[in-house]
Design an enzyme around this catalytic site. Structure first.
Site, PDB file in Angstrom:
ATOM      1  N   HIS A 168      21.557 -18.233 -54.073  1.00  0.00           N
ATOM      2  CA  HIS A 168      23.197 -17.928 -53.755  1.00  0.00           C
ATOM      3  C   HIS A 168      23.686 -18.710 -52.966  1.00  0.00           C
ATOM      4  CE1 HIS A 168      22.172 -14.367 -56.100  1.00  0.00           C
ATOM      5  NE2 HIS A 168      21.211 -14.014 -55.308  1.00  0.00           N
ATOM      6  N   ASP A 190      15.486 -15.113 -61.607  1.00  0.00           N
ATOM      7  CA  ASP A 190      15.880 -14.115 -60.452  1.00  0.00           C
ATOM      8  C   ASP A 190      16.770 -13.186 -61.160  1.00  0.00           C
ATOM      9  OD1 ASP A 190      16.025 -14.177 -57.095  1.00  0.00           O
ATOM     10  OD2 ASP A 190      17.555 -13.044 -58.203  1.00  0.00           O
TER      11      ASP A 190
HETATM   12 ZN    ZN Z   1      17.492 -12.097 -56.640  1.00  0.00          ZN
END
Ligand code: ZN
Length: 368
Positions: free
Chosen positions: A139, A175
């Site tokens: 992220h 993910d």
């Molecule tokens: Zn994650």
């Protein structure tokens, strides 16, 4: 040939502490650990060590990534910001991403570990590599930390590989959350194929729809496959078979990375998916075979998220089993339960429809 493995207790210095929620009357509910607890990584390291699968692994020691290596993606201002916040006692990189003084060393070591594992594979010292890294990275954006991530380990390692002469790189991110930082890094770069399997409309908002395919000149090298909540092993396997593997074969990567987040598991508090140990083992096996077929086996798998204190270690062990083609003999802790049986059967028409929607959107760029 050997598996390279990297884990270091210094990663655990990134201590995300406790979440204490203040109630309207000013009192505080009994605190619980931050979701991204260091204990998850410590338990995973223990289970992997006990499994026997690492007994003949090439153990790689991490070293801190240099500022220039971090700057392959991140801005110098952001790097300085992280150094300052951590050295001044810690704080928050975003409302969800706490850092403490030890987070700096952990984060630069995690990025450096990703580079060292990539070197082990590129040098031929190992055929494939697994990094049990903390903090995670996918992220993290160019100029800010996000979603428990500090530096984008996989982007930094992929750019390192390219500086060493690797042309085409594939990053598969399974993910449960969208790998927004990684997508951003490679958005306008046709030399990197970024593929994300994630829960539709989850975190972060606005990222990961099928129509996000890359900038002009790089269209089709960003591949998003958003999946409905409840998708399990069968849906993930079908997404690989119908979309990911055919695109990879046409792209012909020279090196494959996996951003391995085990938060699509049936027990994860931050995802709503139903993948089990068997599902993770099967995905890792598919990717290992893909790497054998396309790029002399060169595969680097890096830990991202995964928040089930109980189950992440087992799902990660299953990934090592798939990567090595060996079975540890350590079974699924849900063995014999009706939940496990149901999760492994799970497959609904809306899941297949989501995969078909992605396939149709990407058929403009690839033969699918
Ligand atoms: Zn994650």
């Amino acid at each position: 040939m050997r598996l390279a493995y990297c884990y270091d207790e210094r990663f655990l210095q990134h201590d995300t502490g406790l979440d204490a929620h203040q109630l309207p009357d000013g009192s505080t509910l009994e605190p619980v650990e931050h979701p991204s607890s260091a204990r998850i990584i410590r338990r995973t390291a223990q289970l992997l060590a006990a499994s026997g699968l690492l007994d003949d692994a090439l153990v790689v020691a991490p070293r801190p990534a240099t500022e220039d290596e971090l700057a392959a993606y991140h801005t110098r201002d952001y790097i300085a910001h992280v150094r300052r916040v951590t050295s001044e006692g810690g704080g928050w990189l975003d409302p969800e991403t706490p850092v403490v003084p030890g987070s700096w060393e952990a984060a630069v070591l995690a990025a450096g570990a990703a580079i060292e594992l990539t070197d082990a594979v590129l040098d031929g010292r190992a055929r494939r590599a697994f990094g049990l890294l903390r903090p995670p990275g996918h992220h993290a954006m160019r100029d800010r930390g996000m979603g428990f991530c500090v530096f984008n380990n996989v982007v930094i390692a992929a750019r390192h590989a390219q500086r060493r002469g690797i042309g085409r790189v594939m990053v598969l991110d399974w993910d449960v959350h969208h790998g927004n930082g990684t997508q951003d890094a490679f958005w306008d770069d046709p030399s990197v194929l970024f593929v994300s399997l994630h829960q539709d409309n989850w975190y972060p908002a606005g990222w990961g729809s099928v129509d996000q395919v890359g900038a002009p000149g790089a269209e089709g090298t960003t591949v998003n496959i958003p999946l409905p909540p409840g998708t399990g092993n069968r849906g993930y396997a079908l997404a690989l078979e119908r979309v990911v593997l055919p695109i990879a074969r046409q792209f012909r990567p020279e090196l494959i990375f996996v951003s391995a987040g085990q938060d699509a598991s049936m027990e994860d508090p931050l995802g709503r998916m139903l993948v089990t140990m068997a599902g993770y083992r099967a995905m890792a096996e598919s990717v290992r075979q893909l790497a054998e077929e396309l790029c002399d086996g060169r595969l680097v798998v890096l830990m991202e998220g995964g928040y089930s204190l109980r189950y992440v270690p087992y799902c990660t062990l299953a990934i090592l089993e798939g990567m090595t083609g060996r079975i540890s003999g350590i079974g699924d802790p849900h063995e014999g339960t009706s939940e496990l049986a149901q999760a492994e059967r799970e497959f609904r028409p809306d899941q297949e429809a989501a995969i078909e929607a992605a396939r149709c959107a990407l058929a403009a760029y690839w033969e699918l």
